[in-house]
Design an enzyme around this catalytic site. Sequence first.
Site, mmCIF file in Angstrom:
data_model
loop_
_atom_site.group_PDB
_atom_site.id
_atom_site.type_symbol
_atom_site.label_atom_id
_atom_site.label_comp_id
_atom_site.label_asym_id
_atom_site.label_seq_id
_atom_site.Cartn_x
_atom_site.Cartn_y
_atom_site.Cartn_z
ATOM 1 N N GLY A 153 -27.506 -52.663 -22.624
ATOM 2 C CA GLY A 153 -28.233 -53.281 -23.730
ATOM 3 C C GLY A 153 -29.351 -54.183 -23.234
ATOM 4 O O GLY A 153 -29.121 -55.027 -22.364
ATOM 5 N N SER A 211 -23.567 -47.234 -23.456
ATOM 6 C CA SER A 211 -24.255 -48.457 -23.047
ATOM 7 C C SER A 211 -23.315 -49.463 -22.381
ATOM 8 O O SER A 211 -22.194 -49.692 -22.840
ATOM 9 C CB SER A 211 -24.880 -49.107 -24.287
ATOM 10 O OG SER A 211 -25.493 -50.320 -23.926
ATOM 11 N N CYS A 217 -24.269 -58.169 -32.967
ATOM 12 C CA CYS A 217 -24.753 -59.457 -32.475
ATOM 13 C C CYS A 217 -24.911 -60.404 -33.645
ATOM 14 O O CYS A 217 -25.247 -59.980 -34.743
ATOM 15 C CB CYS A 217 -26.137 -59.315 -31.851
ATOM 16 S SG CYS A 217 -26.142 -58.311 -30.428
ATOM 17 N N ALA A 275 -16.115 -59.228 -21.557
ATOM 18 C CA ALA A 275 -16.945 -60.253 -22.197
ATOM 19 C C ALA A 275 -18.121 -60.497 -21.257
ATOM 20 O O ALA A 275 -18.337 -61.597 -20.754
ATOM 21 C CB ALA A 275 -16.151 -61.532 -22.437
ATOM 22 N N GLY A 302 -17.738 -43.934 -21.857
ATOM 23 C CA GLY A 302 -17.927 -45.331 -21.470
ATOM 24 C C GLY A 302 -17.030 -45.749 -20.327
ATOM 25 O O GLY A 302 -17.286 -45.426 -19.156
ATOM 26 N N THR A 303 -15.951 -46.421 -20.671
ATOM 27 C CA THR A 303 -15.048 -47.015 -19.680
ATOM 28 C C THR A 303 -14.598 -46.032 -18.601
ATOM 29 O O THR A 303 -14.375 -46.435 -17.455
ATOM 30 C CB THR A 303 -13.828 -47.600 -20.434
ATOM 31 O OG1 THR A 303 -14.326 -48.609 -21.327
ATOM 32 C CG2 THR A 303 -12.815 -48.212 -19.504
ATOM 33 N N GLY A 335 -21.128 -60.458 -21.946
ATOM 34 C CA GLY A 335 -22.119 -61.342 -22.561
ATOM 35 C C GLY A 335 -23.515 -60.761 -22.512
ATOM 36 O O GLY A 335 -24.513 -61.487 -22.488
HETATM 37 C C1 LIG Z 1 -18.427 -53.536 -19.702
HETATM 38 C C2 LIG Z 1 -18.945 -53.020 -21.008
HETATM 39 C C3 LIG Z 1 -20.238 -53.387 -21.425
HETATM 40 C C4 LIG Z 1 -20.740 -52.904 -22.640
HETATM 41 N N1 LIG Z 1 -22.011 -53.250 -23.013
HETATM 42 C C5 LIG Z 1 -22.528 -52.732 -24.157
HETATM 43 C C6 LIG Z 1 -23.884 -53.021 -24.539
HETATM 44 O O1 LIG Z 1 -24.624 -53.700 -23.831
HETATM 45 N N2 LIG Z 1 -24.337 -52.512 -25.718
HETATM 46 C C7 LIG Z 1 -23.556 -51.723 -26.523
HETATM 47 O O2 LIG Z 1 -24.032 -51.255 -27.577
HETATM 48 N N3 LIG Z 1 -22.283 -51.411 -26.175
HETATM 49 C C8 LIG Z 1 -21.754 -51.897 -25.019
HETATM 50 N N4 LIG Z 1 -20.469 -51.587 -24.664
HETATM 51 C C9 LIG Z 1 -19.661 -50.715 -25.528
HETATM 52 C C10 LIG Z 1 -19.657 -49.269 -25.031
HETATM 53 O O3 LIG Z 1 -20.960 -48.720 -25.024
HETATM 54 C C11 LIG Z 1 -18.715 -48.387 -25.891
HETATM 55 O O4 LIG Z 1 -19.164 -48.414 -27.232
HETATM 56 C C12 LIG Z 1 -17.277 -48.870 -25.844
HETATM 57 O O5 LIG Z 1 -16.923 -49.305 -24.557
HETATM 58 C C13 LIG Z 1 -16.282 -47.786 -26.290
HETATM 59 O O6 LIG Z 1 -16.343 -46.646 -25.459
HETATM 60 P P1 LIG Z 1 -15.327 -46.414 -24.210
HETATM 61 O O7 LIG Z 1 -13.945 -46.607 -24.749
HETATM 62 O O8 LIG Z 1 -15.581 -45.007 -23.764
HETATM 63 O O9 LIG Z 1 -15.663 -47.423 -23.178
HETATM 64 C C14 LIG Z 1 -19.939 -52.050 -23.452
HETATM 65 C C15 LIG Z 1 -18.658 -51.692 -23.017
HETATM 66 C C16 LIG Z 1 -18.161 -52.148 -21.817
HETATM 67 C C17 LIG Z 1 -16.774 -51.733 -21.385
#
Ligand SMILES: Cc1cc2nc3c(=O)[nH]c(=O)nc-3n(C[C@H](O)[C@H](O)[C@H](O)COP(=O)(O)O)c2cc1C
Length: 304
Positions: A48, A23, A132, A72, A267-268, A74
């Site tokens: 999200g 996400s 949250c 961040a 994710g990233t 948000g």
């Molecule tokens: C830019 C960004 C936005 C994210 N937005 C959400 C979100 O809206 N809801 C959520 O549950 N996790 C969100 N995450 C967390 C990711 O889904 C994930 O759990 C976290 O980045 C770790 O995985 P990664 O290291 O592969 O990125 C976000 C992460 C990033 C980097």
Amino acid sequence: MGSVDLSVQVGSLTLANPVLTASGTFGYGIEFCDYFNVADLGGISTKGLSLEPRDGNPPPRICETSAGMLNAIGLANVGVEAFCRDKLPQLRERGITVVVNVFATSVEDFEKLATRLDRETGIAALELNVSCPNVDHGGIEFGRDPAAAARVTAAVVAVTKLPVWVKMSPEAPDLRAVARACQNAGAQALSAINTVRGLAIDADTWRPRLANRTGGLSGPALKPIALRIVWELSHYVDIPIVGIGGIASGRDAVEFLLAGATAVQVGTASFADPLAAKHVCDELSAYCAERGITPRDLVGQLKG
Ligand SMILES: Cc1cc2nc3c(=O)[nH]c(=O)nc-3n(C[C@H](O)[C@H](O)[C@H](O)COP(=O)(O)O)c2cc1C
């Protein structure tokens, strides 16, 4: 993707393979359809969604750090109505397995989101972002408090026929208690983990590098923490775990499966390479084919 049967069972949901996107890192999925056939993935977890649209935080809201990034954002998003109207039909048409990630600051709003999404077809599961603040209880994150996390889970489970996954916050003082509370409240799976709060500082300006000051750390820096949490939780709950944190290759995915995850989210890594999740899936498939095994044979097989 090759001859190996990559399918996995996450609660009542069968995924064609164990690789999803995480996400907030893959938009609403549609943005990536020009790069590859997103329907080939195990699924996507959407940005999200909240009841109302949100602009999120002012910029700068992401920055690179050693072995990762801080964000961040948000929780900027189009809101649940626009998602159902504009995004979901396109995802449905393309045959993409869609996990809808939702967040709210009250149990009631989580319930409303789930009730609204339950009316739609083409959703495979709901993923609750409980990182949250709970405005009804002094702003403490739902995901930090087993009772609050259980309340949200039970409330959502009661109003939807969709499988409910709950996303674990690594900031919880007793994450195992949160995990078990969510399981007992009816969660079909746990996604682990969300980001860890961090701070990046500019030594020239003496200022934080994000306008919000702090942000969520993600990327490779998170991987050992995530692996440890997946491994611990897998010994503590009976429901499947979806591993998340710094996954950028098939071998990373293998590590999470060995630690006890049934599926993973990328994710990233998708920021650096929009095809990252596809590569993870292809590499995992090749890894299994070479060894004459399936991803299911890896789950929880960490030795020693
Ligand atoms: C830019 C960004 C936005 C994210 N937005 C959400 C979100 O809206 N809801 C959520 O549950 N996790 C969100 N995450 C967390 C990711 O889904 C994930 O759990 C976290 O980045 C770790 O995985 P990664 O290291 O592969 O990125 C976000 C992460 C990033 C980097």
